[in-house]
Design a protein around this motif. Structure first.
Motif, PDB file in Angstrom:
ATOM      1  N   ASP A 177       0.834  -1.208   0.000  1.00 14.55           N
ATOM      2  CA  ASP A 177       0.000   0.000   0.000  1.00 14.55           C
ATOM      3  C   ASP A 177       0.866   1.254   0.000  1.00 14.55           C
ATOM      4  O   ASP A 177       0.601   2.220  -0.736  1.00 14.55           O
ATOM      5  CB  ASP A 177      -0.922   0.013   1.221  1.00 14.55           C
TER       6      ASP A 177
ATOM      7  N   ALA B 270       2.446   1.775  -3.384  1.00 12.04           N
ATOM      8  CA  ALA B 270       1.490   2.275  -4.374  1.00 12.04           C
ATOM      9  C   ALA B 270       1.249   3.776  -4.217  1.00 12.04           C
ATOM     10  O   ALA B 270       1.255   4.528  -5.196  1.00 12.04           O
ATOM     11  CB  ALA B 270       0.174   1.512  -4.244  1.00 12.04           C
ATOM     12  N   HIS B 271       1.036   4.221  -2.990  1.00 13.19           N
ATOM     13  CA  HIS B 271       0.783   5.646  -2.751  1.00 13.19           C
ATOM     14  C   HIS B 271       2.012   6.492  -3.100  1.00 13.19           C
ATOM     15  O   HIS B 271       1.881   7.579  -3.689  1.00 13.19           O
ATOM     16  CB  HIS B 271       0.373   5.874  -1.303  1.00 13.19           C
TER      17      HIS B 271
ATOM     18  N   ASP C  27       2.446   7.172  -6.839  1.00  9.37           N
ATOM     19  CA  ASP C  27       1.623   8.278  -7.331  1.00  9.37           C
ATOM     20  C   ASP C  27       2.219   9.628  -6.944  1.00  9.37           C
ATOM     21  O   ASP C  27       2.077  10.612  -7.674  1.00  9.37           O
ATOM     22  CB  ASP C  27       0.201   8.170  -6.773  1.00  9.37           C
ATOM     23  N   GLU C  28       2.877   9.683  -5.793  1.00 14.54           N
ATOM     24  CA  GLU C  28       3.400  10.956  -5.291  1.00 14.54           C
ATOM     25  C   GLU C  28       4.751  11.330  -5.883  1.00 14.54           C
ATOM     26  O   GLU C  28       4.970  12.497  -6.244  1.00 14.54           O
ATOM     27  CB  GLU C  28       3.513  10.894  -3.762  1.00 14.54           C
TER      28      GLU C  28
ATOM     29  N   ASN D  64      -2.269  -5.919  -8.474  1.00 16.44           N
ATOM     30  CA  ASN D  64      -3.154  -5.136  -9.338  1.00 16.44           C
ATOM     31  C   ASN D  64      -3.823  -6.006 -10.391  1.00 16.44           C
ATOM     32  O   ASN D  64      -4.993  -5.817 -10.724  1.00 16.44           O
ATOM     33  CB  ASN D  64      -2.365  -4.016 -10.017  1.00 16.44           C
TER      34      ASN D  64
ATOM     35  N   ARG E 107      -7.495   2.914 -12.992  1.00 13.06           N
ATOM     36  CA  ARG E 107      -6.552   4.031 -13.117  1.00 13.06           C
ATOM     37  C   ARG E 107      -7.030   5.235 -12.321  1.00 13.06           C
ATOM     38  O   ARG E 107      -6.223   6.010 -11.815  1.00 13.06           O
ATOM     39  CB  ARG E 107      -6.380   4.414 -14.590  1.00 13.06           C
TER      40      ARG E 107
ATOM     41  N   THR F 237      -8.927   5.074  -9.520  1.00  9.87           N
ATOM     42  CA  THR F 237      -9.204   4.817  -8.109  1.00  9.87           C
ATOM     43  C   THR F 237      -8.151   4.002  -7.370  1.00  9.87           C
ATOM     44  O   THR F 237      -8.132   4.021  -6.140  1.00  9.87           O
ATOM     45  CB  THR F 237     -10.550   4.074  -7.962  1.00  9.87           C
TER      46      THR F 237
ATOM     47  N   PRO G 123      -4.438   3.333  -6.175  1.00  7.87           N
ATOM     48  CA  PRO G 123      -3.122   3.984  -6.076  1.00  7.87           C
ATOM     49  C   PRO G 123      -2.037   3.162  -6.766  1.00  7.87           C
ATOM     50  O   PRO G 123      -1.995   1.940  -6.672  1.00  7.87           O
ATOM     51  CB  PRO G 123      -2.870   4.038  -4.560  1.00  7.87           C
ATOM     52  N   GLY G 124      -1.164   3.857  -7.488  1.00  8.78           N
ATOM     53  CA  GLY G 124      -0.049   3.203  -8.147  1.00  8.78           C
ATOM     54  C   GLY G 124      -0.382   2.487  -9.429  1.00  8.78           C
ATOM     55  O   GLY G 124       0.517   2.030 -10.135  1.00  8.78           O
ATOM     56  N   TYR G 125      -1.645   2.398  -9.784  1.00  9.41           N
ATOM     57  CA  TYR G 125      -2.023   1.602 -10.955  1.00  9.41           C
ATOM     58  C   TYR G 125      -1.522   2.225 -12.256  1.00  9.41           C
ATOM     59  O   TYR G 125      -1.207   1.519 -13.205  1.00  9.41           O
ATOM     60  CB  TYR G 125      -3.533   1.426 -11.017  1.00  9.41           C
ATOM     61  N   THR G 126      -1.442   3.539 -12.305  1.00  7.09           N
ATOM     62  CA  THR G 126      -1.007   4.194 -13.535  1.00  7.09           C
ATOM     63  C   THR G 126       0.496   4.090 -13.733  1.00  7.09           C
ATOM     64  O   THR G 126       0.983   4.351 -14.824  1.00  7.09           O
ATOM     65  CB  THR G 126      -1.403   5.685 -13.523  1.00  7.09           C
TER      66      THR G 126
END
Length: 209
Positions: free
Chosen positions: A24, A27-28, A31-32, A72, A107, A109, A111-114
Protein backbone atom coordinates in the motif's frame (compact mmCIF):
# COMPACT_ATOMS: atom_id res chain seq x y z
CA UNK A 1 1.53 -17.19 -10.09
CA UNK A 2 4.83 -16.87 -8.28
CA UNK A 3 6.91 -13.73 -8.12
CA UNK A 4 10.64 -14.51 -8.42
CA UNK A 5 11.34 -11.32 -6.46
CA UNK A 6 9.72 -12.74 -3.33
CA UNK A 7 12.25 -13.94 -0.77
CA UNK A 8 9.72 -15.31 1.69
CA UNK A 9 5.98 -15.65 1.24
CA UNK A 10 4.24 -14.57 4.48
CA UNK A 11 2.08 -17.15 6.22
CA UNK A 12 1.06 -15.69 9.56
CA UNK A 13 -1.57 -12.95 9.60
CA UNK A 14 0.80 -10.45 11.17
CA UNK A 15 3.33 -10.92 8.37
CA UNK A 16 0.62 -10.85 5.70
CA UNK A 17 -0.69 -7.56 7.08
CA UNK A 18 2.84 -6.15 7.12
CA UNK A 19 3.41 -7.06 3.48
CA UNK A 20 0.08 -5.50 2.52
CA UNK A 21 1.08 -2.28 4.34
CA UNK A 22 4.36 -2.26 2.42
CA UNK A 23 2.56 -2.68 -0.90
CA UNK A 24 0.00 0.00 0.00
CA UNK A 25 2.80 2.40 0.91
CA UNK A 26 4.62 1.58 -2.31
CA UNK A 27 1.49 2.27 -4.37
CA UNK A 28 0.78 5.65 -2.75
CA UNK A 29 4.40 6.76 -3.07
CA UNK A 30 4.45 5.82 -6.73
CA UNK A 31 1.62 8.28 -7.33
CA UNK A 32 3.40 10.96 -5.29
CA UNK A 33 7.04 10.71 -6.37
CA UNK A 34 7.08 8.42 -9.41
CA UNK A 35 8.93 5.22 -10.18
CA UNK A 36 12.47 6.60 -10.47
CA UNK A 37 12.39 8.47 -7.15
CA UNK A 38 10.84 5.59 -5.21
CA UNK A 39 13.15 4.07 -2.57
CA UNK A 40 12.74 1.15 -0.21
CA UNK A 41 13.67 3.47 2.67
CA UNK A 42 10.74 5.76 1.91
CA UNK A 43 8.39 2.82 1.47
CA UNK A 44 9.44 1.36 4.83
CA UNK A 45 8.98 4.72 6.53
CA UNK A 46 5.49 5.18 5.04
CA UNK A 47 4.53 1.60 5.98
CA UNK A 48 5.82 2.03 9.52
CA UNK A 49 8.28 -0.87 9.37
CA UNK A 50 12.08 -1.09 9.64
CA UNK A 51 13.87 -0.82 6.30
CA UNK A 52 15.21 -4.34 6.65
CA UNK A 53 11.67 -5.72 6.75
CA UNK A 54 11.26 -5.10 3.03
CA UNK A 55 14.29 -7.30 2.31
CA UNK A 56 12.90 -10.04 4.51
CA UNK A 57 10.07 -10.45 2.00
CA UNK A 58 11.22 -8.90 -1.29
CA UNK A 59 14.32 -8.90 -3.44
CA UNK A 60 14.52 -5.12 -3.11
CA UNK A 61 12.58 -2.61 -5.17
CA UNK A 62 12.09 -4.82 -8.29
CA UNK A 63 10.52 -7.65 -6.29
CA UNK A 64 8.26 -5.23 -4.45
CA UNK A 65 7.09 -3.69 -7.72
CA UNK A 66 6.44 -7.10 -9.26
CA UNK A 67 4.31 -8.07 -6.29
CA UNK A 68 2.35 -4.83 -6.52
CA UNK A 69 1.79 -5.43 -10.24
CA UNK A 70 0.56 -8.96 -9.58
CA UNK A 71 -1.78 -7.68 -6.87
CA UNK A 72 -3.15 -5.14 -9.34
CA UNK A 73 -3.64 -7.86 -11.92
CA UNK A 74 -5.53 -10.01 -9.42
CA UNK A 75 -7.74 -7.03 -8.59
CA UNK A 76 -8.37 -6.40 -12.29
CA UNK A 77 -9.55 -9.99 -12.73
CA UNK A 78 -11.78 -9.80 -9.64
CA UNK A 79 -13.50 -6.71 -11.01
CA UNK A 80 -13.82 -8.28 -14.44
CA UNK A 81 -15.56 -11.30 -12.89
CA UNK A 82 -18.19 -9.01 -11.40
CA UNK A 83 -18.75 -7.23 -14.70
CA UNK A 84 -18.93 -10.46 -16.69
CA UNK A 85 -21.45 -11.90 -14.21
CA UNK A 86 -23.67 -8.87 -14.79
CA UNK A 87 -23.41 -9.05 -18.59
CA UNK A 88 -24.54 -12.52 -19.54
CA UNK A 89 -23.26 -13.99 -22.85
CA UNK A 90 -20.31 -12.04 -24.27
CA UNK A 91 -18.64 -11.48 -27.60
CA UNK A 92 -14.95 -10.64 -27.96
CA UNK A 93 -15.69 -7.00 -28.91
CA UNK A 94 -17.88 -6.54 -25.81
CA UNK A 95 -15.31 -8.27 -23.61
CA UNK A 96 -12.64 -5.84 -24.86
CA UNK A 97 -14.91 -2.93 -23.95
CA UNK A 98 -15.34 -4.30 -20.43
CA UNK A 99 -11.59 -4.68 -19.95
CA UNK A 100 -11.11 -1.08 -21.05
CA UNK A 101 -13.88 0.17 -18.75
CA UNK A 102 -12.50 -1.66 -15.70
CA UNK A 103 -8.95 -0.52 -16.47
CA UNK A 104 -10.10 3.11 -16.68
CA UNK A 105 -11.91 2.73 -13.36
CA UNK A 106 -8.79 1.29 -11.73
CA UNK A 107 -6.55 4.03 -13.12
CA UNK A 108 -8.87 6.54 -11.48
CA UNK A 109 -9.20 4.82 -8.11
CA UNK A 110 -6.33 2.39 -7.41
CA UNK A 111 -3.12 3.98 -6.08
CA UNK A 112 -0.05 3.20 -8.15
CA UNK A 113 -2.02 1.60 -10.95
CA UNK A 114 -1.01 4.19 -13.54
CA UNK A 115 2.69 3.68 -12.79
CA UNK A 116 3.15 -0.07 -12.33
CA UNK A 117 2.46 -2.26 -15.34
CA UNK A 118 2.83 -5.98 -15.83
CA UNK A 119 5.96 -6.06 -17.99
CA UNK A 120 8.24 -7.54 -15.34
CA UNK A 121 5.86 -9.86 -13.57
CA UNK A 122 7.18 -13.10 -14.97
CA UNK A 123 10.72 -13.48 -16.33
CA UNK A 124 10.40 -17.21 -17.03
CA UNK A 125 7.87 -19.94 -16.45
CA UNK A 126 5.16 -21.43 -18.61
CA UNK A 127 3.53 -19.33 -21.28
CA UNK A 128 0.72 -19.52 -23.78
CA UNK A 129 3.11 -18.79 -26.64
CA UNK A 130 3.21 -21.33 -29.49
CA UNK A 131 6.07 -23.87 -29.30
CA UNK A 132 9.33 -22.42 -30.58
CA UNK A 133 8.34 -18.80 -30.03
CA UNK A 134 10.58 -16.58 -27.91
CA UNK A 135 8.96 -15.52 -24.68
CA UNK A 136 8.85 -11.77 -24.12
CA UNK A 137 8.24 -9.70 -21.00
CA UNK A 138 4.64 -8.74 -20.39
CA UNK A 139 3.08 -11.97 -21.65
CA UNK A 140 1.56 -12.51 -18.21
CA UNK A 141 -1.16 -9.90 -18.80
CA UNK A 142 -2.01 -11.23 -22.26
CA UNK A 143 -2.07 -14.79 -21.05
CA UNK A 144 -4.18 -14.26 -17.96
CA UNK A 145 -6.72 -12.10 -19.79
CA UNK A 146 -6.93 -14.64 -22.60
CA UNK A 147 -7.48 -17.60 -20.28
CA UNK A 148 -9.97 -15.58 -18.27
CA UNK A 149 -11.88 -14.94 -21.51
CA UNK A 150 -11.92 -18.63 -22.41
CA UNK A 151 -12.30 -20.27 -18.99
CA UNK A 152 -14.56 -17.81 -17.19
CA UNK A 153 -16.23 -15.61 -19.79
CA UNK A 154 -16.98 -18.50 -22.14
CA UNK A 155 -15.53 -16.89 -25.26
CA UNK A 156 -14.31 -19.00 -28.21
CA UNK A 157 -10.57 -19.34 -28.86
CA UNK A 158 -8.92 -16.74 -31.05
CA UNK A 159 -7.14 -17.91 -34.23
CA UNK A 160 -3.88 -16.20 -33.18
CA UNK A 161 -4.20 -15.31 -29.48
CA UNK A 162 -0.58 -14.30 -28.92
CA UNK A 163 -0.47 -11.58 -31.55
CA UNK A 164 -4.06 -10.45 -31.07
CA UNK A 165 -3.82 -10.08 -27.29
CA UNK A 166 -0.41 -8.42 -27.40
CA UNK A 167 -1.50 -5.88 -29.98
CA UNK A 168 -4.80 -5.17 -28.18
CA UNK A 169 -2.98 -4.58 -24.89
CA UNK A 170 -0.43 -2.26 -26.48
CA UNK A 171 -3.14 -0.32 -28.33
CA UNK A 172 -5.12 0.04 -25.11
CA UNK A 173 -2.04 1.23 -23.25
CA UNK A 174 -1.36 3.85 -25.93
CA UNK A 175 -4.94 5.14 -25.88
CA UNK A 176 -4.99 5.37 -22.09
CA UNK A 177 -1.58 7.05 -21.99
CA UNK A 178 -2.96 9.79 -24.21
CA UNK A 179 -6.20 9.99 -22.24
CA UNK A 180 -4.59 10.29 -18.81
CA UNK A 181 -1.81 12.60 -19.95
CA UNK A 182 -4.52 15.18 -20.62
CA UNK A 183 -6.50 14.69 -17.40
CA UNK A 184 -6.11 12.82 -14.09
CA UNK A 185 -9.57 11.37 -14.68
CA UNK A 186 -8.88 10.55 -18.31
CA UNK A 187 -10.02 12.45 -21.39
CA UNK A 188 -13.44 10.89 -22.18
CA UNK A 189 -13.04 11.56 -25.91
CA UNK A 190 -9.75 9.67 -26.06
CA UNK A 191 -11.17 6.85 -23.93
CA UNK A 192 -14.09 6.56 -26.34
CA UNK A 193 -11.65 6.48 -29.27
CA UNK A 194 -9.86 3.60 -27.56
CA UNK A 195 -13.16 1.77 -27.10
CA UNK A 196 -14.01 2.25 -30.79
CA UNK A 197 -10.59 0.96 -31.82
CA UNK A 198 -10.84 -2.17 -29.65
CA UNK A 199 -14.37 -2.97 -30.73
CA UNK A 200 -13.49 -2.68 -34.41
CA UNK A 201 -10.33 -4.75 -34.02
CA UNK A 202 -11.95 -7.62 -32.16
CA UNK A 203 -14.92 -7.57 -34.52
CA UNK A 204 -12.44 -8.21 -37.34
CA UNK A 205 -10.24 -10.87 -35.71
CA UNK A 206 -12.58 -12.84 -33.44
CA UNK A 207 -14.37 -16.03 -34.64
CA UNK A 208 -17.73 -14.25 -34.51
CA UNK A 209 -16.33 -11.27 -36.43
Amino acid sequence: MENPGIRRRPVQKRSIDRVERILDACAHLLDEVGLDALTTVDVARRAGVPSGTIYQFFDGKPGMLRELALRNLDLLLVRLRHRVAEEGPLTWPRAAELVLAVTVEMRRTVPGYTVVDFADTRPGGQTFLPPGETQEGGDVLAERLYHFALDEAGLPPLPDPYHVMRLAIQATAAALHLAFAASPDGDPVMIEQGRTLLRAYFSAVSPAG
